[in-house]
Motif scaffolding. Structure first.
Motif, short mmCIF file in Angstrom:
data_model
loop_
_atom_site.label_atom_id
_atom_site.label_comp_id
_atom_site.label_asym_id
_atom_site.label_seq_id
_atom_site.Cartn_x
_atom_site.Cartn_y
_atom_site.Cartn_z
N UNK A 39 9.03 3.97 -2.23
CA UNK A 39 7.96 2.93 -1.89
C UNK A 39 7.87 1.98 -2.97
N UNK A 40 8.24 2.39 -4.09
CA UNK A 40 8.33 1.50 -5.40
C UNK A 40 9.59 0.52 -5.22
N UNK A 41 10.55 0.89 -4.57
CA UNK A 41 11.80 0.13 -4.52
C UNK A 41 11.53 -1.09 -3.33
N UNK A 42 10.85 -0.39 -2.17
CA UNK A 42 10.36 -1.40 -1.29
C UNK A 42 9.85 -2.41 -1.74
N UNK A 97 0.80 -1.20 0.04
CA UNK A 97 0.23 -0.08 0.12
C UNK A 97 0.90 1.42 0.08
N UNK A 98 2.14 0.97 -0.12
CA UNK A 98 3.14 2.13 0.02
C UNK A 98 2.85 3.14 -1.29
N UNK A 99 2.90 4.43 -1.10
CA UNK A 99 3.02 5.23 -2.41
C UNK A 99 4.29 5.14 -3.12
N UNK A 100 4.36 5.22 -4.51
CA UNK A 100 5.58 4.86 -5.00
C UNK A 100 6.61 5.77 -4.65
N UNK A 101 6.36 7.30 -4.42
CA UNK A 101 7.36 8.28 -4.08
C UNK A 101 7.64 8.23 -2.53
#
Length: 369
Positions: free
Chosen positions: A195-198, A51-55
């Motif tokens: 967040x996208x990296x996570x 659910x993390x925002x990409x940024x």
């Protein structure tokens, strides 16, 4: 879905994290006390990685050093937040969340200390899916996120920033040297990512898994059920679905030394009823187990030593002559078994001249009792 973690959860989380720490990662009970001191009656928001925002900007925080040092050298408790603030200043950007670099041992707790002090949420994921002894041994690094720049803080307010570009092994080497000179323990902020990296590089939901494991062991004991059945049932639907009993017996010898910033050694466990002895080799964490000279489990799969009746996990610094123990092998997620991952934290990364074989193949017919 995000959820709230409170002080009431910490004992179960510590127990589960000790199991996932495979003998290392530092004593989470010390971390538990550090969190309790800051958190009080409050709560910490735990974010689901999906659910993390990409940024969203995430800076993981952790402790590094030999776990044996932690027995006598207790952190001040201010170091991990200082490391975070140091890295934020260096990057010119503030964190939106923090996260563990490993889900085992005290490093399941260090981000919670930071969260309790700063109000930041904690991402329910990590970069090891267990504990490993070196900072470069991260799924983050395997899948393209590098640790530098790293900020390191000491108990007297020392602050160091290390930037080795994409060379994570050099980062580890330099940070280890500084940690040794700080007395064997330091606190770090590293592997800053989006967040996208996570979502792309982290092992998901390991905080909630550690909490569920610790709770299941406790509840099974309270209900007079087998805690070993509870462990297998809890892990069955997860990425860690295979649990095998490797050995039952008594610790008859422990060789342990702190050298080059690591706790290295081996333990010998005599078998019950005259069975072959099992030998475990460790570097902070348990790395390889051989029974009667035959390989039964090997890194990156988890090798966990627990009390033979209660399933209370035992760390490498806690191993003692005469303990009656059970040794469990637990499979790691598939993202930790790829060729790229094995190059970073498989047997060859520790100088072990054996090929990785999944624990469920080595012990296919011996599920946990």
């Amino acid at each position: 879905m995000s959820w709230q973690l409170t002080s009431a959860d910490l004992a179960d989380l510590a127990r589960g994290a000790t199991l996932l720490g495979t003998g290392g990662g530092g004593d989470p009970y010390i971390g538990k006390m550090l969190v309790e001191r800051v958190l009080g009656d409050g709560s910490i928001t735990i974010l689901d990685p999906d659910e993390l925002d990409d940024e969203l900007f995430v800076i993981p925080t952790a402790q590094m050093g030999a776990p044996t040092v932690m027995v006598e050298k207790i952190p001040a408790g201010t170091e991990p937040t200082l490391a975070l603030r140091t890295l934020e200043r260096h990057l010119g950007r503030t964190a939106d969340a923090t996260m563990p670099i490993e889900c085992g041992g005290i490093n399941s707790m260090i981000p919670l200390v930071v969260a309790a002090e700063t109000g930041l949420p904690v991402v329910d994921a990590d970069g090891m899916g267990r504990a490993f002894p070196e900072l470069s041994m991260e799924t983050f690094a395997v899948y393209g996120v590098h640790g530098s720049p790293l900020a390191l803080a000491g108990e007297r307010g020392e602050q160091v920033v290390i930037d080795t570009g994409t060379d994570d092994r050099q980062m580890e080497w330099l940070a280890r040297g500084i940690t040794i000179r700080l007395g064997g323990v330091g606190h770090i902020a590293e592997y800053a990512m989006s967040g996208a990296d996570v979502r792309r590089t982290a092992v998901p939901r390991t905080i909630s898994m550690a909490l569920a494991l610790g709770r299941s062991i406790r509840l099974a004991r309270e209900a007079k059920r087998s805690p070993f059945d509870a462990i297998a049932e809890t892990l069955s639907p997860t990425l860690y679905s295979h649990v095998r009993e490797l050995h039952v017996g008594k610790v008859v010898d422990v060789e342990r030394r702190t050298t080059e910033g690591f706790a290295r050694g081996r333990a010998t466990i005599a078998g019950s009823d005259g069975d072959d002895s099992l030998e475990i080799v460790f570097q902070n964490e348990n790395l390889v187990a051989r029974r009667g000279g035959e390989l039964v489990a090997i890194v990156p799969d988890l090798i966990c030593v627990v009390d033979h009746e209660t399933a209370e996990p035992i760390t490498t610094e806690g191993l003692r002559y005469g303990q009656r123990v059970r040794v469990l092998g637990i499979s790691t997620p598939e993202m930790m078994r790829t060729p790229e991952a094995l190059a970073a934290f498989g047997p060859s990364a520790f100088g072990i001249d054996e090929t990785f074989v999944p624990v469920e193949r080595l012990r296919a017919e011996t599920p946990v009792a």
